[in-house]
Design a protein around this motif. Sequence first.
Motif: not given
Length: 146
Positions: A12-13, A15-17, A19-20
């Motif tokens: 999750r981290l 994928a979030t990174a 995306g950012l």
Amino acid sequence: MENLTTRGRVTRLGATALGLVLLVVGTFWGSDDDFPFGPFRMYSTSNPPNAPAPDTRVEGVNSSGAVIDLDQNATGIRRAEIEGQQARYAADPTLLTEVADAYAERHPDAPALVEVRIVIRWHGIRAGRPTGQHTDQTVVRWQAPR
């Protein structure tokens, strides 16, 4: 409720990174075509309060001289597609034959188009309000060979 595993947190981290990073790169170096990571400038800018507002349309002239509105219902081509490709049409007006062909396919019994043009209607604006006046500017024209 179950706790998230270490592998789940890392996924999750990550994928979030990712995306950012894509969002930041798209914002500074992207274009509207990079949606959803591009800047989507059409919503981030505005025209000056006294600048005319453009309204683009495509129209054709058939062999009997009638002017036909070549909107999405007439051709199956959305106005946004025309506006997005306007520079290509200006560089090569023969590309407007695609619009004429799309019209002919949808209206096989109608008189043939002998001209297709992209017209911008400039609506007058004063202090952010429409004035009721307008001018038309033909920006691209294709005529069928005679």
